[in-house]
Design a protein around this motif. Sequence first.
Motif, PDB file in Angstrom:
ATOM      1  N   MET A 146       0.843  -1.189   0.000  1.00 27.41           N
ATOM      2  CA  MET A 146       0.000   0.000   0.000  1.00 27.41           C
ATOM      3  C   MET A 146       0.883   1.245   0.000  1.00 27.41           C
ATOM      4  N   LYS A 147       0.510   2.187  -0.802  1.00 32.50           N
ATOM      5  CA  LYS A 147       1.308   3.405  -0.917  1.00 32.50           C
ATOM      6  C   LYS A 147       1.246   4.204   0.377  1.00 32.50           C
ATOM      7  N   ARG A 148       2.402   4.723   0.779  1.00 28.81           N
ATOM      8  CA  ARG A 148       2.467   5.519   2.005  1.00 28.81           C
ATOM      9  C   ARG A 148       1.642   6.792   1.839  1.00 28.81           C
ATOM     10  N   LEU A 149       0.799   7.081   2.843  1.00 29.40           N
ATOM     11  CA  LEU A 149      -0.063   8.259   2.768  1.00 29.40           C
ATOM     12  C   LEU A 149       0.750   9.535   2.929  1.00 29.40           C
ATOM     13  N   PRO A 150       0.331  10.608   2.275  1.00 32.70           N
ATOM     14  CA  PRO A 150       1.036  11.891   2.432  1.00 32.70           C
ATOM     15  C   PRO A 150       0.779  12.478   3.812  1.00 32.70           C
ATOM     16  N   PRO A 151       1.643  13.366   4.274  1.00 36.04           N
ATOM     17  CA  PRO A 151       1.476  13.973   5.597  1.00 36.04           C
ATOM     18  C   PRO A 151       0.177  14.775   5.678  1.00 36.04           C
ATOM     19  N   LEU A 152      -0.497  14.687   6.822  1.00 35.37           N
ATOM     20  CA  LEU A 152      -1.761  15.404   7.014  1.00 35.37           C
ATOM     21  C   LEU A 152      -1.588  16.920   6.905  1.00 35.37           C
ATOM     22  N   PRO A 153      -0.518  17.532   7.461  1.00 27.67           N
ATOM     23  CA  PRO A 153      -0.359  18.986   7.307  1.00 27.67           C
ATOM     24  C   PRO A 153      -0.264  19.412   5.838  1.00 27.67           C
ATOM     25  N   ALA A 154       0.402  18.595   5.024  1.00 25.66           N
ATOM     26  CA  ALA A 154       0.522  18.948   3.605  1.00 25.66           C
ATOM     27  C   ALA A 154      -0.840  18.903   2.922  1.00 25.66           C
ATOM     28  N   LEU A 155      -1.666  17.926   3.285  1.00 26.00           N
ATOM     29  CA  LEU A 155      -3.009  17.851   2.716  1.00 26.00           C
ATOM     30  C   LEU A 155      -3.853  19.040   3.152  1.00 26.00           C
ATOM     31  N   HIS A 156      -3.682  19.466   4.393  1.00 26.60           N
ATOM     32  CA  HIS A 156      -4.418  20.652   4.866  1.00 26.60           C
ATOM     33  C   HIS A 156      -3.957  21.901   4.115  1.00 26.60           C
ATOM     34  N   THR A 157      -2.672  21.992   3.865  1.00 21.05           N
ATOM     35  CA  THR A 157      -2.158  23.129   3.096  1.00 21.05           C
ATOM     36  C   THR A 157      -2.725  23.113   1.680  1.00 21.05           C
ATOM     37  N   PHE A 158      -2.816  21.936   1.094  1.00 23.76           N
ATOM     38  CA  PHE A 158      -3.428  21.817  -0.235  1.00 23.76           C
ATOM     39  C   PHE A 158      -4.876  22.292  -0.213  1.00 23.76           C
ATOM     40  N   LEU A 159      -5.624  21.895   0.818  1.00 27.67           N
ATOM     41  CA  LEU A 159      -7.031  22.285   0.925  1.00 27.67           C
ATOM     42  C   LEU A 159      -7.183  23.794   0.992  1.00 27.67           C
ATOM     43  N   ILE A 160      -6.400  24.443   1.826  1.00 29.10           N
ATOM     44  CA  ILE A 160      -6.511  25.897   1.976  1.00 29.10           C
ATOM     45  C   ILE A 160      -6.041  26.600   0.695  1.00 29.10           C
ATOM     46  N   THR A 161      -4.963  26.112   0.117  1.00 32.50           N
ATOM     47  CA  THR A 161      -4.438  26.733  -1.108  1.00 32.50           C
ATOM     48  C   THR A 161      -5.430  26.589  -2.258  1.00 32.50           C
ATOM     49  N   ALA A 162      -6.087  25.431  -2.346  1.00 32.77           N
ATOM     50  CA  ALA A 162      -7.080  25.216  -3.396  1.00 32.77           C
ATOM     51  C   ALA A 162      -8.248  26.168  -3.250  1.00 32.77           C
ATOM     52  N   LYS A 163      -8.615  26.487  -2.037  1.00 30.71           N
ATOM     53  CA  LYS A 163      -9.716  27.422  -1.820  1.00 30.71           C
ATOM     54  C   LYS A 163      -9.309  28.858  -2.142  1.00 30.71           C
ATOM     55  N   CYS A 164      -8.037  29.186  -1.873  1.00 33.13           N
ATOM     56  CA  CYS A 164      -7.562  30.559  -2.115  1.00 33.13           C
ATOM     57  C   CYS A 164      -7.063  30.762  -3.551  1.00 33.13           C
ATOM     58  N   CYS A 165      -6.555  29.670  -4.154  1.00 34.97           N
ATOM     59  CA  CYS A 165      -5.929  29.744  -5.488  1.00 34.97           C
ATOM     60  C   CYS A 165      -4.835  30.806  -5.534  1.00 34.97           C
ATOM     61  N   ASN A 166      -4.127  30.933  -4.402  1.00 33.54           N
ATOM     62  CA  ASN A 166      -3.074  31.944  -4.316  1.00 33.54           C
ATOM     63  C   ASN A 166      -2.182  31.582  -3.137  1.00 33.54           C
ATOM     64  N   PHE A 167      -0.875  31.478  -3.397  1.00 30.26           N
ATOM     65  CA  PHE A 167       0.056  31.118  -2.327  1.00 30.26           C
ATOM     66  C   PHE A 167       0.079  32.163  -1.215  1.00 30.26           C
ATOM     67  N   THR A 168       0.001  33.434  -1.576  1.00 34.84           N
ATOM     68  CA  THR A 168       0.099  34.503  -0.582  1.00 34.84           C
ATOM     69  C   THR A 168      -1.085  34.467   0.377  1.00 34.84           C
ATOM     70  N   ARG A 169      -2.309  34.378  -0.183  1.00 32.07           N
ATOM     71  CA  ARG A 169      -3.482  34.348   0.687  1.00 32.07           C
ATOM     72  C   ARG A 169      -3.531  33.055   1.515  1.00 32.07           C
ATOM     73  N   ALA A 170      -3.086  31.940   0.923  1.00 34.98           N
ATOM     74  CA  ALA A 170      -3.037  30.687   1.676  1.00 34.98           C
ATOM     75  C   ALA A 170      -2.051  30.794   2.839  1.00 34.98           C
ATOM     76  N   ALA A 171      -0.924  31.445   2.603  1.00 40.10           N
ATOM     77  CA  ALA A 171       0.067  31.614   3.663  1.00 40.10           C
ATOM     78  C   ALA A 171      -0.491  32.441   4.808  1.00 40.10           C
ATOM     79  N   GLU A 172      -1.265  33.485   4.462  1.00 38.92           N
ATOM     80  CA  GLU A 172      -1.879  34.314   5.505  1.00 38.92           C
ATOM     81  C   GLU A 172      -2.884  33.498   6.319  1.00 38.92           C
ATOM     82  N   ALA A 173      -3.677  32.675   5.647  1.00 36.27           N
ATOM     83  CA  ALA A 173      -4.674  31.869   6.352  1.00 36.27           C
ATOM     84  C   ALA A 173      -4.023  30.814   7.238  1.00 36.27           C
ATOM     85  N   LEU A 174      -2.892  30.286   6.828  1.00 33.14           N
ATOM     86  CA  LEU A 174      -2.210  29.227   7.569  1.00 33.14           C
ATOM     87  C   LEU A 174      -1.174  29.762   8.553  1.00 33.14           C
ATOM     88  N   HIS A 175      -0.944  31.085   8.535  1.00 30.89           N
ATOM     89  CA  HIS A 175       0.084  31.709   9.381  1.00 30.89           C
ATOM     90  C   HIS A 175       1.464  31.121   9.076  1.00 30.89           C
TER      91      HIS A 175
END
Length: 295
Positions: A1-30
């Motif tokens: 079974m393939k090793r699952l990706p880290p949960l923090p990285a998946l959360h970062t993907f979720l926030i970035t996908a909603k913002c569609c912008n690295f800068t705004r995602a960084a602000e939301a994630l601090h």
Amino acid sequence: MKRLPPLPALHTFLITAKCCNFTRAAEALHLTQGAVSRQISGLESHLGYRLFIRQARGLSLTPQGRELLPRIEQVFGLIEEAVTEVDARPRALQIKAPTCISRWLLPRLMHWQKERPDAPVQLTTTSAHGVDFQREDFDAAVIYGAHPGESVHAQHLFDEQLTPVCSPSMAAGEPRWHLDDLQKRMMLHPTLDKRDWALWLKAAGAKPNAVMQGQHFDTMDLAMTVASQSEGVAIGDWSLIGEDLDAGRLMMPFDLKVRTGAAYYLVSPKRTAVPGALMRLLDWLSEQAAERRRG
């Protein structure tokens, strides 16, 4: 079974996908914009495909990113729901008590639990008569013996008052006995050293040696149970057997009640803020004990 990706990285993907912008995602994630970009790049390397198309004015999801997004949203939605549900459940108050007070305490805690399901209680019974809040994780405890001093908050419940008890059927129509009647019955001892019977007999003016044979038990509660089954006469604590007397499971063949000098105290750790549910429970138990003292 393939090793699952880290949960923090998946959360970062979720926030970035909603913002569609690295800068705004960084602000939301601090986080810094660079940290967000590195996490997304690391996640893409782990998965083996691109999640975003980098554009001059922002980001857009690749077909794989669009397919992955609703599933990741569902996962984090379930996590949020689980955490919210657990946080909403009231934590059970942890109470410690010696087994000798179970006959009085258990019915009251059951009544409390019925009336206050929002303030659950978990009772731990033990043969020990004390508590060490520094080493034991309890919110409160009932202790038996001398006053515990100023190291804890202590509320006096009642003094120990010894008196003989037996089943009504053993009394055989004689609600009050003479001391000589004890010689005709088996005596039930809650301790090996027979000290409780010896104390009462001395106060009654009897010679202890004449009536000290009988059966020994590990706890007073067990001796009370056997006495209620017409198997002998036990020495009990009047403060603890009110329900048994009212229900006709036990009776007192003598009026004499002898104080031993020991008492039951409701104690809790000293702290700046006492949880509201604990304070209400302690006050209610103190009121219940006051009613028994008046009885």
